[in-house]
Write a protein that holds these residues in place. Structure first.
Motif, PDB file in Angstrom:
ATOM      1  N   ASN A  60      51.042  29.927  46.348  1.00 32.42           N
ATOM      2  CA  ASN A  60      49.800  29.633  47.060  1.00 32.42           C
ATOM      3  C   ASN A  60      49.255  28.264  46.658  1.00 32.42           C
ATOM      4  O   ASN A  60      48.858  27.453  47.498  1.00 32.42           O
ATOM      5  CB  ASN A  60      48.794  30.742  46.732  1.00 32.42           C
ATOM      6  N   ASN A 119      54.557  29.313  51.760  1.00 29.86           N
ATOM      7  CA  ASN A 119      54.359  30.635  52.367  1.00 29.86           C
ATOM      8  C   ASN A 119      55.411  31.598  51.833  1.00 29.86           C
ATOM      9  O   ASN A 119      56.583  31.234  51.735  1.00 29.86           O
ATOM     10  CB  ASN A 119      54.517  30.553  53.891  1.00 29.86           C
ATOM     11  N   LEU A 179      45.228  37.079  44.120  1.00 33.02           N
ATOM     12  CA  LEU A 179      46.037  35.945  44.568  1.00 33.02           C
ATOM     13  C   LEU A 179      45.347  34.614  44.308  1.00 33.02           C
ATOM     14  O   LEU A 179      46.004  33.580  44.206  1.00 33.02           O
ATOM     15  CB  LEU A 179      46.358  36.084  46.061  1.00 33.02           C
ATOM     16  N   HIS A 180      44.029  34.645  44.217  1.00 31.18           N
ATOM     17  CA  HIS A 180      43.296  33.406  43.957  1.00 31.18           C
ATOM     18  C   HIS A 180      42.915  33.277  42.479  1.00 31.18           C
ATOM     19  O   HIS A 180      42.121  32.411  42.116  1.00 31.18           O
ATOM     20  CB  HIS A 180      42.060  33.326  44.854  1.00 31.18           C
TER      21      HIS A 180
END
Lengths: 83, 153
Positions: free
Chosen positions: A73, A78, B103-104
């Protein structure tokens, strides 16, 4: 005591395919994150993670996959899953 | 036929990999009781997480400390207790993981075990018996339609 994790990397242009085999647990950290490190951040835009030959994945293994997704990310890549 | 409740006990070293012994035992016993394949997979995953928590957080991967796994086969219920030598968890209400936040990097990547356990079995509780004794209790129940046809063991 846990079977080793195996990962193979295939590069097909802007696509990289990481194929995982065996168990993915907390003991797989170096192999899993190390495999992602081999993926070129300059040339690879899309990554396919193939888990079709993974026999055992526990929550620690899922956490490793999440770490890998975080790295991808950050690099603007992707990721897609298979298996 | 004996009327006592059948039970099976395992003593596992606090070493990763041995949770699979508990998983296969659970699968065999659940199959004997007539549980369906998907339910058996749920139980295996929950037991795996409970055993790893016991090895890691309860016994700190100390090879000299064992994890005791007891399976009790009631008429319609398979109960599993995973006991370790730790003081147990203080908060037995695991929060639901937020994958976006993970995810962050806003939430720990790890820490999903208790949530998985609670999601996969019919009953889950974490019991603290003292500074060196605690256990996780899991149970799954046979669906009513299967209970009518299940035999006694």
């Amino acid at each position: 005591m846990t079977p080793p994790t195996k990962v193979t990397l295939d590069n097909e242009g802007a696509l990289a395919v990481l194929r995982f085999q065996g168990d993915i647990t907390s003991a797989s950290k170096d192999v899993v994150l190390g495999a992602y490190e081999q993926v070129s951040k300059d040339h690879v835009q899309n990554i396919l993670l193939d888990f079709s030959k993974v026999s055992y994945l526990n929550s620690s293994g899922i956490a490793l996959v999440i770490q890998m997704l975080m790295e991808a990310n950050r690099s603007g890549q992707n990721c897609r899953f298979s298996g | 036929m004996s009327t006592h409740t059948p039970a099976v006990e395992l003593r596992l070293p606090s070493r990763l990999g041995f949770e699979k012994v508990a998983m296969s035992t659970a699968a065999s016993l659940a199959d004997l009781m007539g549980f369906e394949a998907d339910r058996i997979e749920d139980l295996k995953t929950a037991i795996s997480e409970a055993c790893i928590n016991a090895m890691e957080h309860g016994n700190h991967f100390n090879d000299l400390l064992l994890v005791f796994v007891t399976f009790t086969m009631e008429d319609n219920t398979l109960e599993v207790r995973v006991r370790d030598c730790g003081s147990g968890v203080k908060n037995a209400n695991p929060h639901k993981p937020d994958m976006e936040r993970k995810l962050h990097g806003e939430e720990e990547a790890r820490g999903m075990g208790m949530f998985l356990i609670k999601s996969l079995v019919d009953e889950a509780e974490w019991v603290r018996n003292g500074p060196e004794d605690s256990y996780t209790r899991l149970a799954i129940h046979l669906p009513a339609v299967l209970q009518e046809g299940s035999g006694s063991l």
